[in-house]
Scaffold this motif. Sequence first.
Motif, mmCIF file in Angstrom:
data_model
loop_
_atom_site.group_PDB
_atom_site.id
_atom_site.type_symbol
_atom_site.label_atom_id
_atom_site.label_comp_id
_atom_site.label_asym_id
_atom_site.label_seq_id
_atom_site.Cartn_x
_atom_site.Cartn_y
_atom_site.Cartn_z
ATOM 1 N N GLU A 3 32.835 49.790 32.980
ATOM 2 C CA GLU A 3 33.661 50.623 33.548
ATOM 3 C C GLU A 3 34.836 49.261 34.248
ATOM 4 O O GLU A 3 34.418 48.359 34.771
ATOM 5 C CB GLU A 3 33.005 51.206 34.644
ATOM 6 N N SER A 4 36.079 49.572 34.088
ATOM 7 C CA SER A 4 37.061 48.818 34.816
ATOM 8 C C SER A 4 37.117 49.167 36.239
ATOM 9 O O SER A 4 37.345 50.212 36.777
ATOM 10 C CB SER A 4 38.434 49.062 34.183
ATOM 11 N N ASN A 5 37.338 47.967 37.217
ATOM 12 C CA ASN A 5 37.483 48.003 38.491
ATOM 13 C C ASN A 5 39.084 47.626 39.048
ATOM 14 O O ASN A 5 39.177 46.870 39.728
ATOM 15 C CB ASN A 5 36.449 47.253 39.096
ATOM 16 N N VAL A 28 51.955 48.442 48.073
ATOM 17 C CA VAL A 28 51.572 47.269 48.675
ATOM 18 C C VAL A 28 50.307 47.504 49.225
ATOM 19 O O VAL A 28 49.323 46.654 49.235
ATOM 20 C CB VAL A 28 52.742 46.595 49.619
ATOM 21 N N PHE A 29 50.158 48.546 49.916
ATOM 22 C CA PHE A 29 48.954 49.090 50.409
ATOM 23 C C PHE A 29 48.071 49.090 49.790
ATOM 24 O O PHE A 29 46.664 48.743 49.933
ATOM 25 C CB PHE A 29 49.079 50.088 51.453
ATOM 26 N N ALA A 30 48.181 49.748 48.463
ATOM 27 C CA ALA A 30 47.131 49.872 47.572
ATOM 28 C C ALA A 30 46.511 48.411 47.018
ATOM 29 O O ALA A 30 45.215 48.071 46.914
ATOM 30 C CB ALA A 30 47.545 50.587 46.305
ATOM 31 N N GLY A 35 42.463 44.140 47.169
ATOM 32 C CA GLY A 35 42.211 42.792 47.321
ATOM 33 C C GLY A 35 41.334 42.554 48.645
ATOM 34 O O GLY A 35 40.148 42.551 48.409
ATOM 35 N N PRO A 36 42.015 42.164 49.488
ATOM 36 C CA PRO A 36 41.355 41.905 50.943
ATOM 37 C C PRO A 36 40.412 43.050 51.329
ATOM 38 O O PRO A 36 39.284 42.915 52.029
ATOM 39 C CB PRO A 36 42.603 41.686 51.919
ATOM 40 N N GLY A 44 34.550 49.781 48.642
ATOM 41 C CA GLY A 44 33.765 49.340 47.602
ATOM 42 C C GLY A 44 34.347 48.896 46.430
ATOM 43 O O GLY A 44 35.312 49.604 46.011
ATOM 44 N N PRO A 45 34.031 48.026 45.512
ATOM 45 C CA PRO A 45 34.873 47.684 44.313
ATOM 46 C C PRO A 45 34.932 48.950 43.370
ATOM 47 O O PRO A 45 35.906 49.018 42.572
ATOM 48 C CB PRO A 45 34.008 46.756 43.640
ATOM 49 N N ARG A 46 34.012 50.063 43.335
ATOM 50 C CA ARG A 46 33.893 51.090 42.521
ATOM 51 C C ARG A 46 35.153 51.935 42.794
ATOM 52 O O ARG A 46 35.266 52.873 41.925
ATOM 53 C CB ARG A 46 32.645 51.688 42.449
#
Length: 226
Positions: A3-5, A28-30, A35-36, A44-46
């Motif tokens: 699965e791509s994150n 930019v907010f996305a 990122g940060p 979460g990364p997912r």
Amino acid sequence: MTESNELPEAPPVAREIFTDEALERAQVFAELLAGPGVVRGLLGPREVPRIWDRHLLNCAVLEEAVPPDSTLVDIGSGAGLPGLVLAIVRPDVTVTLLEPLLRRTVFLSECVETLKLDNVEVLRGRAEELARKRVFDVATARAVAPLDRLLSWSMPLLREGGELLAMKGERAQEELEAARPQLESFGVRHVELVTVGRGKVEPPATLVRVVAGRSARTDTRRRRKR
């Protein structure tokens, strides 16, 4: 298959919901969330592949229920959902992002500075601490607490006739029924389930809309004196 994150591009409907400069800020907010926001544990990364559909667009359609030129407090703002998104899509609304955790307020302040939003303030604290000090037209909350607890935090922050817009999912009606005693004790004027984002997000977002009565702030003070 792995699965791509990775953060996807903004979907076409984003151009309908976020227009012109707002879309640039949303993009930019996305990136800041992906990122940060992930590095600091705010998201979460997912969730990265779902940032647009599940988070940004889902929060942005809440603006359909926000009156023009309002003052709005976002309780437990976390990563800025929905408060920061509303500030992007509705520059006429003055938004206060209320969040007790330092690492989150630092992230929110950095986002506000990066996005050059002049209609946003970030406050570190809890709703109970802000009660009797500030009053707002609208209070928002997303995945913060059950409705009965949220009422005790939000009602003292609202002017008479002000509105709590609580983002809830499939259990909205269930939470509403469970909170009937609190609704009565705060003397609210009106309560209803509201659907926003039809034709824009799937599924549409469900809100519990509570209109504060005249006794919301005074009743709170009386209970504390007992």
